[in-house]
Design an enzyme around this catalytic site. Sequence first.
Site, PDB file in Angstrom:
ATOM      1  CG  HIS A 120      43.349  38.058  41.769  1.00 37.10           C
ATOM      2  ND1 HIS A 120      44.456  37.430  41.241  1.00 37.10           N
ATOM      3  CD2 HIS A 120      42.299  37.250  41.496  1.00 37.10           C
ATOM      4  CE1 HIS A 120      44.092  36.295  40.665  1.00 37.10           C
ATOM      5  NE2 HIS A 120      42.799  36.161  40.811  1.00 37.10           N
ATOM      6  CG  ASN A 140      44.862  32.758  37.525  1.00 35.45           C
ATOM      7  OD1 ASN A 140      44.811  33.897  37.970  1.00 35.45           O
ATOM      8  ND2 ASN A 140      43.867  31.894  37.665  1.00 35.45           N
ATOM      9  CE1 TYR A 169      37.991  39.330  37.103  1.00 33.28           C
ATOM     10  CE2 TYR A 169      36.576  37.402  37.118  1.00 33.28           C
ATOM     11  CZ  TYR A 169      37.826  37.963  37.241  1.00 33.28           C
ATOM     12  OH  TYR A 169      38.916  37.163  37.501  1.00 33.28           O
ATOM     13  CG  HIS A 222      34.296  42.190  33.223  1.00 28.14           C
ATOM     14  ND1 HIS A 222      33.976  40.943  32.727  1.00 28.14           N
ATOM     15  CD2 HIS A 222      33.144  42.666  33.763  1.00 28.14           C
ATOM     16  CE1 HIS A 222      32.708  40.683  32.970  1.00 28.14           C
ATOM     17  NE2 HIS A 222      32.182  41.707  33.603  1.00 28.14           N
TER      18      HIS A 222
END
Length: 716
Positions: A78, A151, A365, A342
Site C-alpha cells: 500500500h 480493500n 500493523y 491499524h
Amino acid sequence: MKNEKKKNSEVNKKLQDLDRNREDAQDQYLTTNQGVRINDNQNSLKAGDRGASLLEDFILREKITHFDHERIPERIVHARGSAAHGYFQVYESMEKFTKAGFLQDPTRKTPVFTRFSTVAGFKGSTDLARDVRGFSVKFYTDEGNYDLVGNNIPVFFIQDAIKFPDLIHAVKPEPHNEIPQAASAHDTFWDFVSLMPESMHMIMWAMSDRAIPRSLRMMEGFGVHTFRLVNKEGQGTFVKFHWKPLLGTHGVTWDEAQKISGNDPDFHRRDLWNAIDNGQFPEWELGVQLIPEEDEHKFDFDLLDATKLVPEELVPVKKIGKMVLNRNPNNFFAETEQVAFHPGHIVPGIDFTNDPLLQGRLFSYTDTQLKRLGGPNFHEIPINRPIAPVHNNQRDGHMRQEINKGQTSYQPNSLRGGCPFQAKIEEGGFDSYPEKIDAKKVRERSESFKDHFSQATLFFKSQTDVEQRHIIDAFSFELGKVGVSEVQERVLGLLNEVSGDLANKVAANLGVNVPRRKEQLNHGVPADFDPKRYEPSKSNPSLEKDPALSMMHKGFGNIATRKIAFLCAEGVEDASVQEMKKALENKGAMVKILGPNSTEIKTAEGKSLKIDEAFRTTASVVFDAFYIPSGNKAHKALSNIPKAIHFLNEAYKHCKPIASVQDKGLLDQTYFWKNLDKKNLIEDGIILGKDKSSEFIKAIGKHRFWKREEKDYIPA
C-alpha cells in the site's frame, strides 16, 4: 455547495486540532527550525569567497540534515496512496447491535480520514496497475480512533496470516532483477498461486474489472474480515462491513489502463483531488451484513475464512450511514504519508473474531508502524491523534511530542490520587467480548476452511458475458507472461476446478492443454459439516449466482462527474457548444474543451472559446464520452489533426459514447465510421444530429457499449 461547506464547519473545527499546521509563510521572515531569522539562504559560510565551507554553518547543517532525512521507509504494501478528509453520519441508531458511540446519533458528524492505495507497487508506480486497492477509513470518534482497514475486494488470497510474507514476496518484483514493477504478470506470483488453491476466489476478483477501477470514487470497499458488534447488554452479532459508492462501480478496459498509465500515471489521485477541489464530493454508504451468533454455522462456508464472502443473496446489505469526503489534505507527507491505520484500533461496541488472517494482522500493523514512523509514538503525529482526550502512563521514546506533567508514570499510585482512573464498563471502558474458548494448541486449520473453489465458481457465474470475457482475457495476458510451462499448467488445473469453460478458453489463448485431473482438489464442505440455507430463503443450499458480484448488475444512469471531451477547432458553432455543455453540466458532468492549442479559438460567430486542453497534451483514455459540435470549418480543421481522428477511433474501440451534430466532416475520416453499419447507431452508442442532448446523456449513463468489442477491428 456553499450550504454544504457551512454544514461541515463543525466537523472542520474538530479537525483543526488534527492539522497542527504552521501558518502560511506569506509575509513572514525565513527562519531556522529554532525560529532564528535567516539573513542569507543562498550561500554557505566559507573561509573567503573561494575558501572551504565552515563546519560552524548551522544554517547549512540544519538545511542539509533535514533534507537527508526527509524520506521515511516506504510502506511494504500500500505504498502508493491518496487520501482525503471528510465525515461520517449514521442514518439511525444502531444501539440494538452495538454500543459504539459514533453509530448512535443521526445528527452527529464524525470526522474521518480515508486513504486509498494500490498494494503491490512502489510509491512511484502507476495508479492503473491491475491490483487490489486499499480502502481504509480512520474515524475520529469521541471514544477514540476507530480504523476500518479494508480493500476494494471483499476476500483475500490466503486464510492464515503466516502466509502473508510469502504472498507479498511472490507478487513483488523478482529479487534477482527487481522486475516487473506493480504487476502480477510474472513467474513468481503465479508459481505461488498455482500451489495455493485457497487463492482462487481472490484471483477471480483480481482478474476482473474490479482490479482496474475507473476512479477511486467509483469503487466499493470492504472490511474483508468478519468482525463482531457488541451492544450494551453484551450480546454479540457477526458483521461484514461494506462501502457502497453513490456514483456506482465502474472499471476501465485493460487497453485503457495501460495507455492511461503512460499518459497520466497519477490518474486516480488527480481525479480524487480535482473532484473534491471542484466541490463534487465523493460519497459512500456504509452497509453491514448482520448475522446472529447462533447462526454462525448455518452456511456452507466458514464465516472466519477470509477467502469467503457472505453472498448478498443470502444476507442483504443494510445501509446504516454515509461518508462524504469534502476536504483535500493540506500536506501530502504530513497526512497521507504519515497516517497510520491499524485493524486493532477499535472502540467499545466493535470487537474481533478468530479469523486467523485478522489475528496476524493485529500484530503486523503495529510492528510496521514502529519501523516506518520511527518508534512507539506514531500516535502523536497530528493526523493520527484522536479527538478524544488521551491520558495514560506512557512516557518518553523516540519522537515523543507530548510534554507530560507530574511525577507519576505508573499504576496503581497514591501520589496523584490513583490518576488516571480506570473506567468502568458503564463509563465507557473497553471490555473484550467474553468468547468461550476450549481447545488445544495446534497448527491446523478447521475442516470448514477446505472448500477453495465454490465461491470462485459463484463469482465467475455471476458475471455478465462481457465481464467473463474480460476475466478470460486477463488470465490469458497474465499467464502469457509466465515463462514456465509447468506453472501455467498448474494454474489451468485450478481454473478447471472453477469453470471448465474458463480453463479451456484461457488454454486455447495460450496454446496449451488443460491438464487432466489427477485428484479431486475441490474438497468442498466436509461430510460432517452441516450446511443450512440461511433465512429468509429456503431454496437450494448452494447459490448459482449472486447479482451483487457483478459490477454491471444494477445498470448505471448517473453521469455526475463524468468527463466529456468536446472536440473543437476554429469555426466551431458557439450555440452547438454551449447548449450541449449546459445540458451535461446540469447533470453534474464535467466538460473539457479540446482544441489544436491550449489557449483559445474563434467560433463561427467570432466569439472567443477557451480551450481547456490541447490534443497534444492529453489522451482519449482519460475521458468518458466525446462530442463533436457543428461547424464545417471546424470539422475541416479537425480532419487535418491526426490525433483528433485517433481520439475517436480509440473511443469507439473502448466502447464509449460518441455524439456528433453532423455526419459529414470529422467522422468521415475515422476508421470505424467507414466500416459501420449505420442502421442502429443509438444502440451502438453513436448519437447523431442536432438537439440530441437527452439521447447523449442516456448513452453516457449506460457507460459503455460492449457489443463493439465483438468486432475488435479498430486500429487504435
